[in-house]
Design an enzyme around this catalytic site. Sequence first.
Site, PDB file in Angstrom:
ATOM      1  N   ASN A   7       0.876  -1.170   0.000  1.00  9.48           N
ATOM      2  CA  ASN A   7       0.000   0.000   0.000  1.00  9.48           C
ATOM      3  C   ASN A   7       0.915   1.222   0.000  1.00  9.48           C
ATOM      4  OD1 ASN A   7      -1.835   2.022   0.388  1.00  9.48           O
ATOM      5  ND2 ASN A   7      -2.775   1.146   2.222  1.00  9.48           N
ATOM      6  N   ARG A  91      -2.511  -2.076  -3.488  1.00  6.21           N
ATOM      7  CA  ARG A  91      -3.741  -1.311  -3.288  1.00  6.21           C
ATOM      8  C   ARG A  91      -3.676  -0.084  -4.197  1.00  6.21           C
ATOM      9  NH1 ARG A  91      -5.522   3.058   0.888  1.00  6.21           N
ATOM     10  NH2 ARG A  91      -7.700   3.118   0.284  1.00  6.21           N
ATOM     11  N   HIS A 180     -13.089   2.461   0.233  1.00  6.55           N
ATOM     12  CA  HIS A 180     -13.040   1.373   1.226  1.00  6.55           C
ATOM     13  C   HIS A 180     -13.592   0.091   0.600  1.00  6.55           C
ATOM     14  CE1 HIS A 180     -13.444   4.467   4.749  1.00  6.55           C
ATOM     15  NE2 HIS A 180     -12.168   4.190   4.530  1.00  6.55           N
ATOM     16  N   GLY A 209     -13.934   4.214  10.907  1.00 10.85           N
ATOM     17  CA  GLY A 209     -12.575   4.420  11.401  1.00 10.85           C
ATOM     18  C   GLY A 209     -12.271   5.895  11.357  1.00 10.85           C
ATOM     19  N   ARG A 240     -12.945  14.759   8.084  1.00  5.54           N
ATOM     20  CA  ARG A 240     -13.689  15.109   6.858  1.00  5.54           C
ATOM     21  C   ARG A 240     -15.150  15.388   7.178  1.00  5.54           C
ATOM     22  NH1 ARG A 240     -12.007   9.912   3.631  1.00  5.54           N
ATOM     23  NH2 ARG A 240     -10.011   9.782   4.695  1.00  5.54           N
ATOM     24  N   GLU A 333     -14.964  -1.725  15.200  1.00  5.19           N
ATOM     25  CA  GLU A 333     -14.528  -2.957  15.872  1.00  5.19           C
ATOM     26  C   GLU A 333     -14.349  -2.763  17.377  1.00  5.19           C
ATOM     27  OE1 GLU A 333     -10.986  -4.522  13.899  1.00  5.19           O
ATOM     28  OE2 GLU A 333     -11.899  -4.055  11.969  1.00  5.19           O
ATOM     29  N   ASN A 334     -13.999  -1.536  17.792  1.00  6.98           N
ATOM     30  CA  ASN A 334     -13.559  -1.349  19.182  1.00  6.98           C
ATOM     31  C   ASN A 334     -14.491  -0.559  20.090  1.00  6.98           C
ATOM     32  OD1 ASN A 334     -10.924  -2.648  18.941  1.00  6.98           O
ATOM     33  ND2 ASN A 334     -10.499  -0.995  17.506  1.00  6.98           N
ATOM     34  N   GLU A 382      -8.073  -5.816   4.699  1.00  6.99           N
ATOM     35  CA  GLU A 382      -7.937  -5.430   3.293  1.00  6.99           C
ATOM     36  C   GLU A 382      -6.736  -6.112   2.636  1.00  6.99           C
ATOM     37  OE1 GLU A 382      -9.026  -0.927   2.956  1.00  6.99           O
ATOM     38  OE2 GLU A 382      -8.713  -1.422   5.051  1.00  6.99           O
TER      39      GLU A 382
HETATM   40  P1  AMP Z   1      -8.911   3.157  11.571  1.00  3.94           P
HETATM   41  O1  AMP Z   1      -8.933   4.348  10.646  1.00  3.94           O
HETATM   42  O2  AMP Z   1      -9.761   2.031  11.126  1.00  3.94           O
HETATM   43  O3  AMP Z   1      -7.516   2.736  11.969  1.00  3.94           O
HETATM   44  O4  AMP Z   1      -9.587   3.662  12.953  1.00  3.94           O
HETATM   45  C1  AMP Z   1      -9.010   4.662  13.721  1.00  3.94           C
HETATM   46  C2  AMP Z   1     -10.039   5.173  14.716  1.00  3.94           C
HETATM   47  O5  AMP Z   1     -10.467   4.097  15.557  1.00  3.94           O
HETATM   48  C3  AMP Z   1      -9.493   6.264  15.631  1.00  3.94           C
HETATM   49  O6  AMP Z   1     -10.376   7.374  15.679  1.00  3.94           O
HETATM   50  C4  AMP Z   1      -9.489   5.587  16.992  1.00  3.94           C
HETATM   51  O7  AMP Z   1      -9.763   6.476  18.003  1.00  3.94           O
HETATM   52  C5  AMP Z   1     -10.627   4.611  16.868  1.00  3.94           C
HETATM   53  N1  AMP Z   1     -10.532   3.596  17.915  1.00  3.94           N
HETATM   54  C6  AMP Z   1      -9.606   2.627  18.052  1.00  3.94           C
HETATM   55  N2  AMP Z   1      -9.834   1.934  19.201  1.00  3.94           N
HETATM   56  C7  AMP Z   1     -10.920   2.492  19.789  1.00  3.94           C
HETATM   57  C8  AMP Z   1     -11.652   2.256  20.998  1.00  3.94           C
HETATM   58  N3  AMP Z   1     -11.305   1.271  21.820  1.00  3.94           N
HETATM   59  N4  AMP Z   1     -12.714   3.048  21.271  1.00  3.94           N
HETATM   60  C9  AMP Z   1     -13.063   4.040  20.436  1.00  3.94           C
HETATM   61  N5  AMP Z   1     -12.423   4.322  19.281  1.00  3.94           N
HETATM   62  C10 AMP Z   1     -11.372   3.567  18.970  1.00  3.94           C
END
Ligand code: AMP
Length: 396
Positions: A7, A91, A180, A209, A240, A333-334, A382
């Site tokens: 990537n 990618r 995405h 994310g 954004r 996910e989180n 991905e």
């Molecule tokens: P990504 O772009 O998929 O890597 O996601 C990044 C985003 O996921 C960031 O804004 C992080 O704050 C959020 N994130 C990761 N872990 C957590 C969590 N446990 N609770 C809330 N947001 C999270």
Amino acid sequence: MKILVINAGSSSLKYQLIDMENESLLAKGLCERIGIDGRLEHKPQNGKPVFASEMNFPTHQEAIEAVLEKLVSEEYGVVSSMSEIGAVGHRVLHGGAEFTKSCLVDDACEAAIRKCFPLGPLHNPANLMGIKACQAVMPGTPQVAVFDTSFGMDMAPKAYMYALPYEYYEKDSVRRYGFHGTSHRFVSARALELTGKKPGTRVINAHLGNGSSLSASIDGKCVDTSMGLTPLAGVPMGTRSGDIDPSIIQYLMTQNDLSIDEMMTVLNKKSGVLGISGVSSDFRDLDNAAAEGNVRAQLALDKFAYEVKKYIGAYIAAMGGVDVLTFTAGVGENSSSMRASICEGLECFGIKLDPEKNKGRGEIEISADDSDVRIFIIPTNEELMIARDTLALVQG
Ligand code: AMP
């Protein structure tokens, strides 16, 4: 076969080496500050030590050379020679309307990636640099381009057309492409596997994310998706804006004497949950600030959940129902609290979370036993999707 997944960004290059015998990760890493001073972090997954050091990378080619050197090295390596790497999957952000699928890189594919430079000005030139660098360093190794836009190519015209003069679609290729796509493809395919691949299965996937988008798909084919001509459209994101009234642009430019470049920086880098909260683009920071009583951080979280919820409602309407709802990417996910906020009030559509299951992690079902719609967390991958496409094309 072992497949190297690349990537490439304008000054960075992420990589994974995947053994397709069992789809296991052999090594991953990141070259940063290409063309500036350079740094490599290489993480073998076989117990060998992590390599992290400054290195000089004048171009992507030196970065790829350094990656290959590490992959085969005695101390940090995971393969005995470069010949073990059967193919490289790249990618690529934008394939325009021509690429409905991934493709082996040849002159026509390269020309199409170039043709899409105006549509993906930050990414496509860098993606092509990654391809050219690999061609130079690994001549004879097949290269495959996997486009972020190809998932959206199944959309019907009524979903991808903008209500603008038709000539801009014909002449300037202005339409919804969606992004995405590799993640949406991976997650929707997995959702179908988890639910028994019943024909006609309607999936809404929330990729949430730093960048966020939703997709609606039936049998894995995209019906609609929230990003548009560019990844600026759809739900609000880290920085954004997502969808706004287009007239705001002219109004703010006039009121604040902004150039179009300054306005685009506002929309891309200073908006979203960062813009509303004034705190951070990171959802963990927002959770912490909101817990301490920061009203704007709470508003940013509420706005995000509200817009995602509205897209889910819209996609239920677009598909005449939904069978599976999935959450993926960093927030999806989180963040159990964000998933709960999004699903709150969707019981009228048969979407009902189980609060206990929703506290879980990894690939799990989080719907209540009496939920009509099955709800899952499905960690996206991905790189694996790129490697699968690459293997399929190389094996013909
Ligand atoms: P990504 O772009 O998929 O890597 O996601 C990044 C985003 O996921 C960031 O804004 C992080 O704050 C959020 N994130 C990761 N872990 C957590 C969590 N446990 N609770 C809330 N947001 C999270």
